[in-house]
Design an enzyme around this catalytic site. Structure first.
Site, short mmCIF file in Angstrom:
data_model
loop_
_atom_site.label_atom_id
_atom_site.label_comp_id
_atom_site.label_asym_id
_atom_site.label_seq_id
_atom_site.Cartn_x
_atom_site.Cartn_y
_atom_site.Cartn_z
N LYS A 11 71.36 21.39 46.76
CA LYS A 11 71.96 22.65 47.25
C LYS A 11 72.68 23.40 46.13
O LYS A 11 72.99 22.81 45.08
CB LYS A 11 72.89 22.32 48.42
N ASN A 114 77.44 19.92 50.81
CA ASN A 114 77.27 18.47 50.77
C ASN A 114 76.09 18.02 49.90
O ASN A 114 75.43 17.04 50.19
CB ASN A 114 77.19 17.90 52.18
N GLU A 128 58.88 21.49 56.56
CA GLU A 128 59.73 21.91 55.45
C GLU A 128 58.98 21.87 54.12
O GLU A 128 59.20 22.73 53.26
CB GLU A 128 60.98 21.02 55.40
#
Ligand code: ATP
Ligand code: MG
Length: 142
Positions: A11, A114, A128
């Protein structure tokens, strides 16, 4: 032997802090094979679509803003029991509850930031993977 797949993202927070190399090393050491990978950035629309299941949650807008705030690494990982084993490796969603030695315990900054995403089912892993990669970008399909 070919295994099942899971989809991960490093992320924006973890990417910004330079944790990509150590995270990829943990993935390798845990026995996953990277069969597709790219450095990219989610648009607001793409982040909204990826996390559409959380649309009604109070954290949705903030999550979308965060996930589209900078570059990410997206990768398809292959291993027997890829989904379950990767969820084990990344640890609990809230890093305060993540076990020692997990990616989130080491690299998460907060519940929202996270560090990594991991698919939650084989069905979602395939959806995905298709969200990020054409078949021509996956070594298992070449
Ligand atoms: P991911 O789907 O990113 O792998 P997860 O499956 O562990 O995470 P989900 O319940 O799917 O957890 O939540 C998606 C993401 O939304 C979390 O990883 C986290 O970044 C964020 N999130 C979840 N719950 C909260 C919350 N209560 N407050 C803020 N952010 C949250
Ligand atoms: Mg999830």
């Amino acid at each position: 032997m070919a295994g099942k797949i899971t989809l991960t993202m490093i992320k924006p927070g973890a990417f910004r802090k330079g944790h990509t190399g150590p995270i990829l090393n943990m993935i390798k050491e845990a026995g996953f094979r990277i069969i597709a990978m790219k450095l990219t950035k989610l648009s607001t629309k793409q982040a909204e679509e990826f996390y559409a299941i959380h649309r009604s949650k109070p954290f949705y807008n903030s999550l979308v803003d965060f996930m589209s705030s900078g570059p990410i690494i997206a990768a398809v990982l292959e291993k027997e029991s890829a989904v379950d084993d990767y969820r084990q490796l990344i640890g609990a969603t809230n890093p305060e509850n993540a076990e020692e030695g997990t990616i989130r315990k080491k690299y998460a900054e907060s519940l929202e930031m996270n560090a990594v995403h991991g698919s939650d089912s084989d069905e979602n892993a395939n959806l995905e993977a298709d969200f990020f990669f054409a078949k021509s970008e996956r070594t298992d399909c070449m």
